[in-house]
Design a protein around this motif. Structure first.
Motif, PDB file in Angstrom:
ATOM      1  N   SER A 197      21.139  35.215  76.636  1.00 22.12           N
ATOM      2  CA  SER A 197      21.132  34.228  75.679  1.00 22.12           C
ATOM      3  C   SER A 197      22.126  32.508  76.915  1.00 22.12           C
ATOM      4  CB  SER A 197      21.790  33.329  74.609  1.00 22.12           C
ATOM      5  OG  SER A 197      20.968  34.141  73.895  1.00 22.12           O
ATOM      6  N   GLY A 198      22.315  33.176  77.360  1.00 21.12           N
ATOM      7  CA  GLY A 198      23.054  32.971  79.027  1.00 21.12           C
ATOM      8  C   GLY A 198      24.311  32.084  79.196  1.00 21.12           C
ATOM      9  N   ASN A 199      25.006  33.056  77.591  1.00 20.43           N
ATOM     10  CA  ASN A 199      26.901  32.722  77.667  1.00 20.43           C
ATOM     11  C   ASN A 199      27.305  33.605  78.129  1.00 20.43           C
ATOM     12  OD1 ASN A 199      25.783  30.675  75.744  1.00 20.43           O
ATOM     13  ND2 ASN A 199      25.574  32.605  74.482  1.00 20.43           N
ATOM     14  N   ILE A 200      26.553  34.550  79.222  1.00 18.39           N
ATOM     15  CA  ILE A 200      27.734  35.013  80.221  1.00 18.39           C
ATOM     16  C   ILE A 200      26.605  35.332  81.399  1.00 18.39           C
ATOM     17  CG2 ILE A 200      29.508  36.270  78.927  1.00 18.39           C
ATOM     18  CD1 ILE A 200      27.931  38.537  78.576  1.00 18.39           C
ATOM     19  N   SER A 201      27.076  35.945  82.369  1.00 18.21           N
ATOM     20  CA  SER A 201      26.979  35.463  83.872  1.00 18.21           C
ATOM     21  C   SER A 201      26.333  37.132  83.982  1.00 18.21           C
ATOM     22  CB  SER A 201      27.210  35.627  84.882  1.00 18.21           C
ATOM     23  OG  SER A 201      28.100  35.485  84.596  1.00 18.21           O
ATOM     24  N   ASP A 202      25.787  37.542  84.505  1.00 18.21           N
ATOM     25  CA  ASP A 202      25.191  39.301  84.864  1.00 18.21           C
ATOM     26  C   ASP A 202      26.710  39.939  85.508  1.00 18.21           C
ATOM     27  OD1 ASP A 202      22.749  39.031  84.655  1.00 18.21           O
ATOM     28  OD2 ASP A 202      22.472  39.236  86.447  1.00 18.21           O
ATOM     29  N   PRO A 203      27.265  39.326  86.349  1.00 16.68           N
ATOM     30  CA  PRO A 203      28.650  40.635  87.069  1.00 16.68           C
ATOM     31  C   PRO A 203      29.554  40.542  85.389  1.00 16.68           C
ATOM     32  CG  PRO A 203      28.326  38.570  88.064  1.00 16.68           C
ATOM     33  CD  PRO A 203      27.346  38.291  86.943  1.00 16.68           C
ATOM     34  N   ASP A 204      30.009  39.723  84.620  1.00 20.79           N
ATOM     35  CA  ASP A 204      30.415  39.726  83.364  1.00 20.79           C
ATOM     36  C   ASP A 204      29.826  40.941  82.378  1.00 20.79           C
ATOM     37  OD1 ASP A 204      31.868  37.860  83.072  1.00 20.79           O
ATOM     38  OD2 ASP A 204      30.390  35.997  82.772  1.00 20.79           O
ATOM     39  N   LEU A 205      28.623  41.611  83.071  1.00 19.61           N
ATOM     40  CA  LEU A 205      28.345  42.533  81.925  1.00 19.61           C
ATOM     41  C   LEU A 205      29.238  43.888  82.811  1.00 19.61           C
ATOM     42  CD1 LEU A 205      24.186  41.651  81.611  1.00 19.61           C
ATOM     43  CD2 LEU A 205      26.145  41.489  79.670  1.00 19.61           C
ATOM     44  N   LYS A 206      29.871  43.632  83.753  1.00 19.13           N
ATOM     45  CA  LYS A 206      30.365  44.707  84.760  1.00 19.13           C
ATOM     46  C   LYS A 206      32.164  45.028  84.443  1.00 19.13           C
ATOM     47  CE  LYS A 206      27.041  44.213  88.381  1.00 19.13           C
ATOM     48  NZ  LYS A 206      27.022  43.671  89.687  1.00 19.13           N
ATOM     49  N   LEU A 207      31.932  44.396  82.833  1.00 21.74           N
ATOM     50  CA  LEU A 207      33.564  43.885  82.925  1.00 21.74           C
ATOM     51  C   LEU A 207      33.996  45.813  82.104  1.00 21.74           C
ATOM     52  CD1 LEU A 207      34.600  40.601  82.758  1.00 21.74           C
ATOM     53  CD2 LEU A 207      34.473  41.917  85.035  1.00 21.74           C
ATOM     54  N   VAL A 208      32.680  45.700  81.227  1.00 23.86           N
ATOM     55  CA  VAL A 208      33.009  46.870  79.982  1.00 23.86           C
ATOM     56  C   VAL A 208      32.725  48.157  80.375  1.00 23.86           C
ATOM     57  CG1 VAL A 208      32.681  47.457  77.709  1.00 23.86           C
ATOM     58  CG2 VAL A 208      33.098  45.042  78.489  1.00 23.86           C
ATOM     59  N   HIS A 209      33.142  49.104  80.434  1.00 16.99           N
ATOM     60  CA  HIS A 209      32.588  50.581  81.285  1.00 16.99           C
ATOM     61  C   HIS A 209      32.242  51.819  80.004  1.00 16.99           C
ATOM     62  CE1 HIS A 209      31.748  53.522  83.781  1.00 16.99           C
ATOM     63  NE2 HIS A 209      32.159  54.822  82.801  1.00 16.99           N
ATOM     64  N   LEU A 210      31.340  51.791  79.114  1.00 20.36           N
ATOM     65  CA  LEU A 210      30.682  52.593  78.218  1.00 20.36           C
ATOM     66  C   LEU A 210      31.119  53.954  78.547  1.00 20.36           C
ATOM     67  CD1 LEU A 210      30.520  52.878  75.040  1.00 20.36           C
ATOM     68  CD2 LEU A 210      27.464  52.316  76.101  1.00 20.36           C
ATOM     69  N   THR A 211      31.810  55.384  78.111  1.00 17.94           N
ATOM     70  CA  THR A 211      31.196  56.339  78.632  1.00 17.94           C
ATOM     71  C   THR A 211      31.558  58.023  77.201  1.00 17.94           C
ATOM     72  OG1 THR A 211      32.507  57.991  80.057  1.00 17.94           O
ATOM     73  CG2 THR A 211      33.923  56.895  78.884  1.00 17.94           C
ATOM     74  N   ASP A 212      31.579  58.451  77.312  1.00 13.93           N
ATOM     75  CA  ASP A 212      31.834  59.958  76.367  1.00 13.93           C
ATOM     76  C   ASP A 212      33.136  60.500  77.461  1.00 13.93           C
ATOM     77  OD1 ASP A 212      30.550  58.940  74.268  1.00 13.93           O
ATOM     78  OD2 ASP A 212      28.691  58.958  75.310  1.00 13.93           O
ATOM     79  N   ASP A 213      33.222  60.649  78.153  1.00 14.38           N
ATOM     80  CA  ASP A 213      33.897  61.821  78.990  1.00 14.38           C
ATOM     81  C   ASP A 213      35.697  61.271  79.314  1.00 14.38           C
ATOM     82  OD1 ASP A 213      34.102  63.821  80.858  1.00 14.38           O
ATOM     83  OD2 ASP A 213      32.783  63.280  82.476  1.00 14.38           O
ATOM     84  N   VAL A 214      36.121  62.497  79.168  1.00 11.35           N
ATOM     85  CA  VAL A 214      37.560  61.849  79.300  1.00 11.35           C
ATOM     86  C   VAL A 214      37.598  61.669  81.363  1.00 11.35           C
ATOM     87  CG1 VAL A 214      40.114  62.729  79.230  1.00 11.35           C
ATOM     88  CG2 VAL A 214      38.550  62.825  76.977  1.00 11.35           C
ATOM     89  N   ASP A 215      37.298  62.676  81.903  1.00 11.59           N
ATOM     90  CA  ASP A 215      37.203  62.774  83.582  1.00 11.59           C
ATOM     91  C   ASP A 215      36.359  61.193  83.675  1.00 11.59           C
ATOM     92  OD1 ASP A 215      38.321  64.621  83.642  1.00 11.59           O
ATOM     93  OD2 ASP A 215      36.243  65.814  83.465  1.00 11.59           O
ATOM     94  N   ASP A 216      35.808  61.032  82.821  1.00  9.90           N
ATOM     95  CA  ASP A 216      34.976  59.040  83.837  1.00  9.90           C
ATOM     96  C   ASP A 216      36.406  58.302  83.247  1.00  9.90           C
ATOM     97  OD1 ASP A 216      33.379  58.060  84.412  1.00  9.90           O
ATOM     98  OD2 ASP A 216      32.570  57.866  83.223  1.00  9.90           O
ATOM     99  N   VAL A 217      36.876  58.550  82.182  1.00 10.42           N
ATOM    100  CA  VAL A 217      37.768  57.622  81.862  1.00 10.42           C
ATOM    101  C   VAL A 217      38.982  57.586  83.148  1.00 10.42           C
ATOM    102  CG1 VAL A 217      40.282  56.982  80.312  1.00 10.42           C
ATOM    103  CG2 VAL A 217      37.560  57.630  79.306  1.00 10.42           C
ATOM    104  N   ILE A 218      39.142  58.456  83.663  1.00 11.12           N
ATOM    105  CA  ILE A 218      40.360  58.645  84.266  1.00 11.12           C
ATOM    106  C   ILE A 218      40.333  58.135  85.965  1.00 11.12           C
ATOM    107  CG2 ILE A 218      41.955  60.009  85.193  1.00 11.12           C
ATOM    108  CD1 ILE A 218      42.470  59.837  82.399  1.00 11.12           C
ATOM    109  N   ARG A 219      38.696  58.303  85.820  1.00  8.18           N
ATOM    110  CA  ARG A 219      38.005  57.744  87.663  1.00  8.18           C
ATOM    111  C   ARG A 219      38.300  56.595  87.065  1.00  8.18           C
ATOM    112  NH1 ARG A 219      34.114  55.679  88.590  1.00  8.18           N
ATOM    113  NH2 ARG A 219      32.651  55.594  86.577  1.00  8.18           N
ATOM    114  N   VAL A 220      37.725  56.251  86.701  1.00 10.06           N
ATOM    115  CA  VAL A 220      37.861  54.555  86.228  1.00 10.06           C
ATOM    116  C   VAL A 220      39.203  53.582  86.227  1.00 10.06           C
ATOM    117  CG1 VAL A 220      37.241  52.950  84.548  1.00 10.06           C
ATOM    118  CG2 VAL A 220      35.137  54.963  85.179  1.00 10.06           C
ATOM    119  N   VAL A 221      39.693  54.141  85.262  1.00  6.12           N
ATOM    120  CA  VAL A 221      41.335  54.255  85.767  1.00  6.12           C
ATOM    121  C   VAL A 221      41.650  54.052  87.241  1.00  6.12           C
ATOM    122  CG1 VAL A 221      43.502  54.273  84.995  1.00  6.12           C
ATOM    123  CG2 VAL A 221      41.912  54.548  83.573  1.00  6.12           C
ATOM    124  N   HIS A 222      41.845  55.185  87.333  1.00  2.00           N
ATOM    125  CA  HIS A 222      42.066  55.603  89.070  1.00  2.00           C
ATOM    126  C   HIS A 222      41.431  54.741  90.362  1.00  2.00           C
ATOM    127  CE1 HIS A 222      45.340  58.418  89.745  1.00  2.00           C
ATOM    128  NE2 HIS A 222      44.503  59.339  88.674  1.00  2.00           N
TER     129      HIS A 222
END
Length: 260
Positions: free
Chosen positions: A225-250
């Protein structure tokens, strides 16, 4: 807990003790019907606020001073959010324990809202792994107090003071399944990152089955709808992996360190 308190809880009178900022209320004192936030935001009357609200500034100021003073020496930290209603036999409870433990082993303090459910689980994991377990509680009509796994705890009267502490002293947010409170923290963080009030601040959603519909809606409705831009979509990281959580944080923390 006394027999009176058991009966009171069964009859809907609330928990055995309540907090009003740093004050503990028990017995009949705990039955106060309003909270400090409610009296500030939900006041009635044509002119009463003129005489009372300026004085509240001193209490608000004191709450900020207390929070800054208690948390100023925290090591690098990650805030973990999720439902207070999550039971120990729920898989997300165990996931929160694992996330808390993994963060602690990597040298991060774990900050939660200090309550039961996911918050308790993340504090438990951090404490069991020898890390620093922090709880930032809030005065609520139905609160249960800080959970037993909190090493450093503060009880706040005002949500906005508490929110400031979460953002100021965390290097990342990890959100497990939760309700309005979790959603509030989630979108508050995303807004601050989007508007560059905070930088290098990852927001991780753990649990694709739970969060997937929200992420799809953000992509398919909000972005299209144009209410956010493409870069905004990268602000959220979806995961089911604990190791992936730690990687993103690091990775985010490394990027933040490189600029400071």
């Amino acid at each position: 807990m006394t027999e009176f308190d058991d009966d009171a809880q069964r009859n809907g009178a609330g928990p055995a003790e309540r907090f009003r900022g740093p004050v503990v209320l028990r017995g009949e004192q705990r039955l106060q019907s309003t909270t400090t936030d409610q009296r500030l935001l939900d006041s009635r009357g044509p002119s009463d606020w003129v005489h009372t609200d300026p004085w509240r500034v001193f209490r608000i100021q004191a709450e900020f001073v207390e929070g800054f003073g208690a948390l100023a020496s925290l090591p690098r930290s990650v805030a973990v959010f999720g439902s207070a209603r999550t039971k120990p036999d729920n898989p997300y409870y165990e996931a929160a324990v694992q996330i808390g433990s993994a963060l602690a082993r990597e040298g991060f303090a774990v900050i939660t809202g200090g309550g039961p459910g996911v918050m308790e689980a993340a504090n438990k994991g951090a404490k069991q792994a020898g890390g620093l377990s922090v709880g930032l509680g809030i005065e609520l009509p139905f609160e249960q107090g800080l959970n037993q796994y909190v090493d450093l705890g503060i009880n706040f009267r005002y949500f906005f003071t508490r929110k400031t502490m979460f953002v100021k002293y965390s290097q990342a947010f990890v959100c497990l399944p939760g309700g309005f409170g979790t959603l509030d923290e989630l979108f508050e963080a995303l807004t601050l990152v989007q508007t560059k009030k905070v930088t290098k601040f990852p927001v991780v959603l753990f649990g694709s089955e739970y969060w997937g519909g929200l992420v799809d809606w953000i992509h398919q409705r909000v972005a299209e709808s144009g209410n956010i831009s493409d870069p905004d979509l990268k602000l959220v990281h979806l995961t089911d992996d604990v190791d992936d959580v730690i990687r993103v944080v690091h990775d985010a923390y490394a990027a933040w360190e490189a600029t400071h």
